[in-house]
Design a protein around this motif. Sequence first.
Motif, PDB file in Angstrom:
ATOM      1  N   THR A   1       2.127  -8.668  -6.534  1.00  0.00           N
ATOM      2  CA  THR A   1       0.971  -7.951  -5.986  1.00  0.00           C
ATOM      3  C   THR A   1       0.125  -8.842  -5.087  1.00  0.00           C
ATOM      4  OG1 THR A   1      -0.371  -8.502  -7.926  1.00  0.00           O
ATOM      5  CG2 THR A   1       0.839  -6.424  -7.993  1.00  0.00           C
ATOM      6  N   ASP A   2       0.627 -10.055  -4.795  1.00  0.00           N
ATOM      7  CA  ASP A   2      -0.172 -11.032  -4.042  1.00  0.00           C
ATOM      8  C   ASP A   2       0.184 -11.111  -2.568  1.00  0.00           C
ATOM      9  OD1 ASP A   2       2.355 -12.083  -4.677  1.00  0.00           O
ATOM     10  OD2 ASP A   2       1.610 -14.150  -4.691  1.00  0.00           O
ATOM     11  N   LEU A   3       1.041 -10.227  -2.084  1.00  0.00           N
ATOM     12  CA  LEU A   3       1.410 -10.203  -0.666  1.00  0.00           C
ATOM     13  C   LEU A   3       0.486  -9.241   0.072  1.00  0.00           C
ATOM     14  CD1 LEU A   3       5.277 -10.165  -1.189  1.00  0.00           C
ATOM     15  CD2 LEU A   3       3.868 -12.122  -0.499  1.00  0.00           C
ATOM     16  N   PRO A   4       0.469  -9.286   1.418  1.00  0.00           N
ATOM     17  CA  PRO A   4      -0.420  -8.398   2.172  1.00  0.00           C
ATOM     18  C   PRO A   4      -0.274  -6.929   1.767  1.00  0.00           C
ATOM     19  CG  PRO A   4       0.495 -10.046   3.634  1.00  0.00           C
ATOM     20  CD  PRO A   4       1.182 -10.226   2.308  1.00  0.00           C
ATOM     21  N   THR A   5      -1.366  -6.258   1.599  1.00  0.00           N
ATOM     22  CA  THR A   5      -1.554  -4.866   1.157  1.00  0.00           C
ATOM     23  C   THR A   5      -1.211  -4.659  -0.317  1.00  0.00           C
ATOM     24  OG1 THR A   5       0.552  -3.731   1.686  1.00  0.00           O
ATOM     25  CG2 THR A   5      -1.020  -4.064   3.509  1.00  0.00           C
ATOM     26  N   GLY A   6      -0.871  -5.718  -1.045  1.00  0.00           N
ATOM     27  CA  GLY A   6      -0.630  -5.600  -2.480  1.00  0.00           C
ATOM     28  C   GLY A   6      -1.939  -5.546  -3.250  1.00  0.00           C
ATOM     29  N   SER A   7      -1.858  -5.050  -4.477  1.00  0.00           N
ATOM     30  CA  SER A   7      -3.062  -4.927  -5.313  1.00  0.00           C
ATOM     31  C   SER A   7      -2.650  -4.860  -6.775  1.00  0.00           C
ATOM     32  CB  SER A   7      -3.837  -3.666  -4.942  1.00  0.00           C
ATOM     33  OG  SER A   7      -4.782  -3.343  -5.945  1.00  0.00           O
TER      34      SER A   7
ATOM     35  N   ALA B   1       0.824  -1.216   0.000  1.00  0.00           N
ATOM     36  CA  ALA B   1       0.000   0.000   0.000  1.00  0.00           C
ATOM     37  C   ALA B   1       0.856   1.263   0.000  1.00  0.00           C
ATOM     38  CB  ALA B   1      -0.925  -0.001   1.209  1.00  0.00           C
ATOM     39  N   GLY B   2       2.014   1.198   0.649  1.00  0.00           N
ATOM     40  CA  GLY B   2       2.883   2.366   0.752  1.00  0.00           C
ATOM     41  C   GLY B   2       4.095   2.326  -0.149  1.00  0.00           C
ATOM     42  N   SER B   3       4.095   1.472  -1.152  1.00  0.00           N
ATOM     43  CA  SER B   3       5.223   1.437  -2.088  1.00  0.00           C
ATOM     44  C   SER B   3       5.375   2.788  -2.767  1.00  0.00           C
ATOM     45  CB  SER B   3       5.009   0.372  -3.165  1.00  0.00           C
ATOM     46  OG  SER B   3       5.227  -0.917  -2.676  1.00  0.00           O
ATOM     47  N   CYS B   4       6.611   3.181  -2.979  1.00  0.00           N
ATOM     48  CA  CYS B   4       6.861   4.441  -3.661  1.00  0.00           C
ATOM     49  C   CYS B   4       8.153   4.358  -4.462  1.00  0.00           C
ATOM     50  CB  CYS B   4       6.908   5.601  -2.678  1.00  0.00           C
ATOM     51  SG  CYS B   4       8.146   5.433  -1.404  1.00  0.00           S
ATOM     52  N   CYS B   5       8.270   5.267  -5.387  1.00  0.00           N
ATOM     53  CA  CYS B   5       9.498   5.468  -6.142  1.00  0.00           C
ATOM     54  C   CYS B   5      10.043   6.832  -5.760  1.00  0.00           C
ATOM     55  CB  CYS B   5       9.224   5.430  -7.644  1.00  0.00           C
ATOM     56  SG  CYS B   5       8.549   3.867  -8.242  1.00  0.00           S
ATOM     57  N   PHE B   6      11.333   7.013  -5.967  1.00  0.00           N
ATOM     58  CA  PHE B   6      11.958   8.301  -5.699  1.00  0.00           C
ATOM     59  C   PHE B   6      12.541   8.841  -7.000  1.00  0.00           C
ATOM     60  CE2 PHE B   6      12.544   5.862  -1.686  1.00  0.00           C
ATOM     61  CZ  PHE B   6      11.682   6.600  -0.899  1.00  0.00           C
ATOM     62  N   LEU B   7      12.202  10.067  -7.320  1.00  0.00           N
ATOM     63  CA  LEU B   7      12.753  10.756  -8.478  1.00  0.00           C
ATOM     64  C   LEU B   7      13.809  11.723  -7.966  1.00  0.00           C
ATOM     65  CD1 LEU B   7      12.670  11.313 -11.502  1.00  0.00           C
ATOM     66  CD2 LEU B   7      10.732  12.837 -11.117  1.00  0.00           C
ATOM     67  N   VAL B   8      15.064  11.440  -8.310  1.00  0.00           N
ATOM     68  CA  VAL B   8      16.187  12.215  -7.777  1.00  0.00           C
ATOM     69  C   VAL B   8      17.176  12.495  -8.902  1.00  0.00           C
ATOM     70  CG1 VAL B   8      17.883  12.383  -5.911  1.00  0.00           C
ATOM     71  CG2 VAL B   8      15.995  10.756  -5.703  1.00  0.00           C
ATOM     72  N   GLY B   9      17.471  13.761  -9.112  1.00  0.00           N
ATOM     73  CA  GLY B   9      18.508  14.116 -10.070  1.00  0.00           C
ATOM     74  C   GLY B   9      18.339  13.503 -11.444  1.00  0.00           C
ATOM     75  N   GLY B  10      17.109  13.394 -11.912  1.00  0.00           N
ATOM     76  CA  GLY B  10      16.866  12.850 -13.228  1.00  0.00           C
ATOM     77  C   GLY B  10      16.898  11.337 -13.298  1.00  0.00           C
ATOM     78  N   ALA B  11      16.827  10.654 -12.163  1.00  0.00           N
ATOM     79  CA  ALA B  11      16.799   9.193 -12.116  1.00  0.00           C
ATOM     80  C   ALA B  11      15.638   8.741 -11.246  1.00  0.00           C
ATOM     81  CB  ALA B  11      18.114   8.647 -11.559  1.00  0.00           C
ATOM     82  N   ILE B  12      15.114   7.553 -11.549  1.00  0.00           N
ATOM     83  CA  ILE B  12      14.037   6.961 -10.763  1.00  0.00           C
ATOM     84  C   ILE B  12      14.585   5.752 -10.009  1.00  0.00           C
ATOM     85  CG2 ILE B  12      11.825   5.737 -10.862  1.00  0.00           C
ATOM     86  CD1 ILE B  12      11.175   7.358 -13.383  1.00  0.00           C
ATOM     87  N   PHE B  13      14.298   5.711  -8.724  1.00  0.00           N
ATOM     88  CA  PHE B  13      14.619   4.557  -7.883  1.00  0.00           C
ATOM     89  C   PHE B  13      13.283   3.879  -7.601  1.00  0.00           C
ATOM     90  CE2 PHE B  13      17.941   7.601  -7.593  1.00  0.00           C
ATOM     91  CZ  PHE B  13      19.100   6.835  -7.626  1.00  0.00           C
TER      92      PHE B  13
END
Length: 194
Positions: A152-158, A127-139
């Motif tokens: 997506t099959d683990l708890p809080t996944g969708s 549910a709280g997964s995120c990416c970080f956009l830093v200095g022109g790169a995505i993590f």
Amino acid sequence: MQIFKLYPRGFAANTYFLTEDGKTAVVIDPAQPRALDRAQELGLQVKYVLLTHGHFDHIGGCAAFRAAGAQVACHSLDKSLAEEENLAREFGYPEPDVTVDFTFGGADALSLCGMHIRVLGTPGHTAGSCCFLVGGAIFSGDTLFAGGHGRTDLPTGSAAAMERSLARLFSLEGDYPVYTGHGEDTTLAKERRC
């Protein structure tokens, strides 16, 4: 900005060190305690730990960095996941010791160690997964991989949330290098074509 990547030993995530001045750093997903040794080899003092999500294979080095003075942060929706429900026992691994010092939301902007970090909330893996956009790169954590995406099959996944999150990433203008949670790096343009 300089980026240093540490591949895991065994089952764990990639770890990334980001530094603007070559002295202080942010670490993304310190999967194993040996990540602290690598930071010291690089001559970096890690001030902040950012987690793309709270699963055990991304957080095993948090305690070591926190003991060395770093603050640990994750999305507010994954705080309890990181601290208590990170699935280590379910997968037969030792429970990591994690304390989250502060949380952020899925559209926040952070200014850490001289770097502007844009948080992109990308639920689906958790549910709280995120990416970080830093200095022109995505993590991208476990949202986007080279040639695929996270479970997506683990708890809080969708699965539905993952589809929306991938669409959000693919709608970003231009191309970006993508530093993934597992495996090799890729680019946003390449993954749009997959």
